[in-house]
Design an enzyme around this catalytic site. Structure first.
Site, PDB file in Angstrom:
ATOM      1  N   TYR A  83     -13.126  -0.419  47.570  1.00  0.00           N
ATOM      2  CA  TYR A  83     -14.019   0.569  48.197  1.00  0.00           C
ATOM      3  C   TYR A  83     -13.289   1.307  49.325  1.00  0.00           C
ATOM      4  O   TYR A  83     -13.264   2.543  49.365  1.00  0.00           O
ATOM      5  CB  TYR A  83     -15.283  -0.113  48.754  1.00  0.00           C
ATOM      6  CG  TYR A  83     -15.968   0.745  49.800  1.00  0.00           C
ATOM      7  CD1 TYR A  83     -16.632   1.918  49.437  1.00  0.00           C
ATOM      8  CD2 TYR A  83     -15.915   0.415  51.162  1.00  0.00           C
ATOM      9  CE1 TYR A  83     -17.233   2.730  50.402  1.00  0.00           C
ATOM     10  CE2 TYR A  83     -16.512   1.219  52.121  1.00  0.00           C
ATOM     11  CZ  TYR A  83     -17.167   2.377  51.734  1.00  0.00           C
ATOM     12  OH  TYR A  83     -17.748   3.187  52.687  1.00  0.00           O
TER      13      TYR A  83
ATOM     14  N   SER B 134     -14.547   6.032  56.463  1.00  0.00           N
ATOM     15  CA  SER B 134     -14.964   4.724  56.965  1.00  0.00           C
ATOM     16  C   SER B 134     -13.887   4.093  57.825  1.00  0.00           C
ATOM     17  O   SER B 134     -12.686   4.205  57.534  1.00  0.00           O
ATOM     18  CB  SER B 134     -15.239   3.798  55.775  1.00  0.00           C
ATOM     19  OG  SER B 134     -15.480   2.495  56.236  1.00  0.00           O
TER      20      SER B 134
ATOM     21  N   LYS C 119     -11.797   5.449  49.985  1.00  0.00           N
ATOM     22  CA  LYS C 119     -12.006   6.323  51.151  1.00  0.00           C
ATOM     23  C   LYS C 119     -10.654   6.837  51.665  1.00  0.00           C
ATOM     24  O   LYS C 119     -10.506   8.000  52.022  1.00  0.00           O
ATOM     25  CB  LYS C 119     -12.734   5.554  52.258  1.00  0.00           C
ATOM     26  CG  LYS C 119     -14.146   5.185  51.913  1.00  0.00           C
ATOM     27  CD  LYS C 119     -15.101   6.341  52.132  1.00  0.00           C
ATOM     28  CE  LYS C 119     -16.100   6.498  51.049  1.00  0.00           C
ATOM     29  NZ  LYS C 119     -16.958   7.674  51.205  1.00  0.00           N
TER      30      LYS C 119
HETATM   31  N1  NAD Z   1     -23.302   2.455  55.284  1.00  0.00           N
HETATM   32  C1  NAD Z   1     -22.133   2.121  55.820  1.00  0.00           C
HETATM   33  O1  NAD Z   1     -21.959   1.038  56.355  1.00  0.00           O
HETATM   34  C2  NAD Z   1     -20.987   3.121  55.795  1.00  0.00           C
HETATM   35  C3  NAD Z   1     -19.897   2.916  56.649  1.00  0.00           C
HETATM   36  C4  NAD Z   1     -18.838   3.823  56.614  1.00  0.00           C
HETATM   37  C5  NAD Z   1     -18.878   4.904  55.745  1.00  0.00           C
HETATM   38  N2  NAD Z   1     -19.948   5.063  54.926  1.00  0.00           N
HETATM   39  C6  NAD Z   1     -19.953   6.193  53.995  1.00  0.00           C
HETATM   40  O2  NAD Z   1     -21.113   6.971  54.250  1.00  0.00           O
HETATM   41  C7  NAD Z   1     -21.568   7.551  53.035  1.00  0.00           C
HETATM   42  C8  NAD Z   1     -23.040   7.297  52.867  1.00  0.00           C
HETATM   43  O3  NAD Z   1     -23.268   5.898  52.839  1.00  0.00           O
HETATM   44  P1  NAD Z   1     -24.738   5.285  52.834  1.00  0.00           P
HETATM   45  O4  NAD Z   1     -24.720   4.046  53.627  1.00  0.00           O
HETATM   46  O5  NAD Z   1     -25.722   6.320  53.170  1.00  0.00           O
HETATM   47  O6  NAD Z   1     -24.867   4.873  51.299  1.00  0.00           O
HETATM   48  P2  NAD Z   1     -26.052   5.163  50.278  1.00  0.00           P
HETATM   49  O7  NAD Z   1     -25.753   4.390  49.047  1.00  0.00           O
HETATM   50  O8  NAD Z   1     -27.360   4.959  50.942  1.00  0.00           O
HETATM   51  O9  NAD Z   1     -25.884   6.718  50.016  1.00  0.00           O
HETATM   52  C9  NAD Z   1     -24.986   7.253  49.091  1.00  0.00           C
HETATM   53  C10 NAD Z   1     -25.735   8.333  48.342  1.00  0.00           C
HETATM   54  O10 NAD Z   1     -24.862   8.989  47.443  1.00  0.00           O
HETATM   55  C11 NAD Z   1     -25.518   9.135  46.181  1.00  0.00           C
HETATM   56  N3  NAD Z   1     -24.457   9.220  45.184  1.00  0.00           N
HETATM   57  C12 NAD Z   1     -23.513   8.303  44.882  1.00  0.00           C
HETATM   58  N4  NAD Z   1     -22.687   8.752  43.935  1.00  0.00           N
HETATM   59  C13 NAD Z   1     -23.099  10.023  43.627  1.00  0.00           C
HETATM   60  C14 NAD Z   1     -22.649  11.011  42.717  1.00  0.00           C
HETATM   61  N5  NAD Z   1     -21.593  10.809  41.914  1.00  0.00           N
HETATM   62  N6  NAD Z   1     -23.307  12.193  42.663  1.00  0.00           N
HETATM   63  C15 NAD Z   1     -24.386  12.425  43.453  1.00  0.00           C
HETATM   64  N7  NAD Z   1     -24.854  11.512  44.339  1.00  0.00           N
HETATM   65  C16 NAD Z   1     -24.232  10.319  44.408  1.00  0.00           C
HETATM   66  C17 NAD Z   1     -26.408   7.928  46.071  1.00  0.00           C
HETATM   67  O11 NAD Z   1     -27.480   8.084  45.162  1.00  0.00           O
HETATM   68  C18 NAD Z   1     -26.892   7.775  47.507  1.00  0.00           C
HETATM   69  O12 NAD Z   1     -28.051   8.534  47.738  1.00  0.00           O
HETATM   70  C19 NAD Z   1     -20.697   6.967  51.919  1.00  0.00           C
HETATM   71  O13 NAD Z   1     -19.706   7.901  51.582  1.00  0.00           O
HETATM   72  C20 NAD Z   1     -20.064   5.756  52.558  1.00  0.00           C
HETATM   73  O14 NAD Z   1     -18.795   5.480  52.008  1.00  0.00           O
HETATM   74  C21 NAD Z   1     -21.013   4.212  54.932  1.00  0.00           C
END
Ligand code: NAD
Length: 363
Positions: free
Chosen positions: A167, A143, A171
């Protein structure tokens, strides 16, 4: 081009060649968190490109409906038994995309132990198991929240890091942990630092799945649909209008970058000088939250008003990327405009109850 190197595709087929297609691209890819917002979009882009995503998700925030018709294992990334089953069933998995995490900043402030356990400890267990299975190609969802914003809020991959929330620190810690692990194991790691994803799958298969989203656009759509003002948290940042600055990138563009990275993964690490790498994924344009509201109001029929509120714990002024590394190394650029992202998000919010019936009438 970076360090004088131009990246061209140079596939390394596994013995038997079953994990690469005729163009030399990996066919089968494990996506941890593939039932979530970003992971499901990555899965869609891979499927549309003729690849086979294998999804692992514990559904803590993800949705089973996003895995309909897809190869899906319900389970935790730290569960050795489910990983054994996946690799028994799919010994030809050629790469892993790790999107699984908890992602809500205020919740991470309130529950740091849970966040470090889910995002850091479990990633360590996951990677340990994967190395045991012979995995050597690993994409990590990192991130832009880990950056210390510079004076003009622009950052590149060499900018100072200063994660402002538990959070974001998870990362940062995972990136550093993966770099250490890659130095003495067969694992090579590409950490993709996402900026601010917006939009939804234009085919409306997936989108933001949370009933009460914490992302700025999710909250804006929620406010629009409820006929309420949009709460801007923090108008005292040293930006041009006092609101936070972001780099809004369409989730389909993010997903396309994963596909591109998988296609050229081995070429990226050719020469062996580095075994871990980071790449920013943003548009390169900084947009303040108030400018984003203006863009939103140009797309919708009834403009949304703004209500000022104090900063939330763990929030930062934000940043946008000034890096050309994604273009130089991956040949990738964000193609969608902010307006397209807003339109796709609105279309998703209008239609999402067809995919997620329990969200009917919410948001
Ligand atoms: N959405 C944002 O703004 C953003 C920005 C930067 C980085 N990210 C990163 O992108 C990735 C995806 O984010 P997102 O927005 O799709 O979030 P999200 O919550 O929609 O997706 C995360 C997924 O991971 C699954 N999950 C969580 N812990 C788990 C575990 N221990 N075992 C198996 N599955 C698990 C959840 O059920 C979910 O489906 C994350 O790593 C997040 O840190 C997101």
């Amino acid at each position: 081009m970076i360090d004088g190197r131009t990246i061209e595709y140079a596939p390394t087929a596994k013995p038997g060649g079953s994990s690469v297609d005729r163009k030399g691209c990996f066919v089968k890819v494990l996506i941890a968190g593939g039932a979530g917002f970003i992971g499901s979009t990555v899965a869609s882009v891979l499927l549309d490109g003729g690849h086979q995503p294998v999804i692992l998700d514990n559904l803590v925030t993800g949705r089973r409906e996003f895995c309909a018709g897809r190869t899906f294992y319900e389970g935790d990334i730290a569960d050795a038994a489910v990983l054994d089953r996946i690799f028994d069933d799919h010994p030809d998995i050629a790469a892993v995309v790790h999107c699984a995490a908890l992602i809500v900043v205020p919740e991470s402030v309130a529950r740091p132990i849970v966040y470090y356990r889910e995002n850091v400890t479990k990633t360590l267990e996951f990677v340990d198991h994967l190395i045991g299975k012979g995995v050597s190609r690993f994409l990590f969802s990192s991130s832009a929240a880990i950056y210390e914003p510079g004076a003009d809020f622009s950052v590149d991959e060499n900018s100072a890091l200063n994660a402002m929330s538990p959070y974001a620190r998870t990362k940062m810690v995972v990136e550093q942990m993966l770099t250490d692990i890659s130095a003495s194991t067969p694992l090579r790691v590409l950490s993709l630092r996402y900026f601010n994803p917006i939009g939804a799958d234009p085919k409306m298969r997936t989108g933001l799945q949370v009933a009460a989203p914490t992302h700025a656009l999710g909250k804006l759509v929620e406010a629009y649909r409820a006929g309420r003002p949009f709460t801007v948290t923090g108008l005292d940042y040293p930006t041009r209008d006092g609101s936070g600055i972001r780099d809004y990138v369409h989730v389909c563009d993010l997903a396309a970058a994963h596909l591109r990275a998988l296609e050229i993964f081995d070429a990226l690490f050719e020469g062996g000088q580095s075994r871990s790498m980071v790449i920013n994924l943003g548009t390169g344009r900084g947009t303040t939250v108030l400018e984003f509201v203006d863009a939103f109001n140009k797309v919708v029929d009834t403009p949304v008003a703004v209500a000022p509120a104090p900063r939330r714990p763990g929030d930062s002024a934000g940043a946008y990327t000034r890096s050309t590394r994604a273009a130089d190394l991956l040949g990738w650029r964000a193609e969608h405009t902010i307006e397209e992202g807003i339109k796709d998000s609105l279309a998703w919010f209008d239609q999402r109850s067809q995919v997620l019936p329990d969200l009917a009438g919410q948001g």
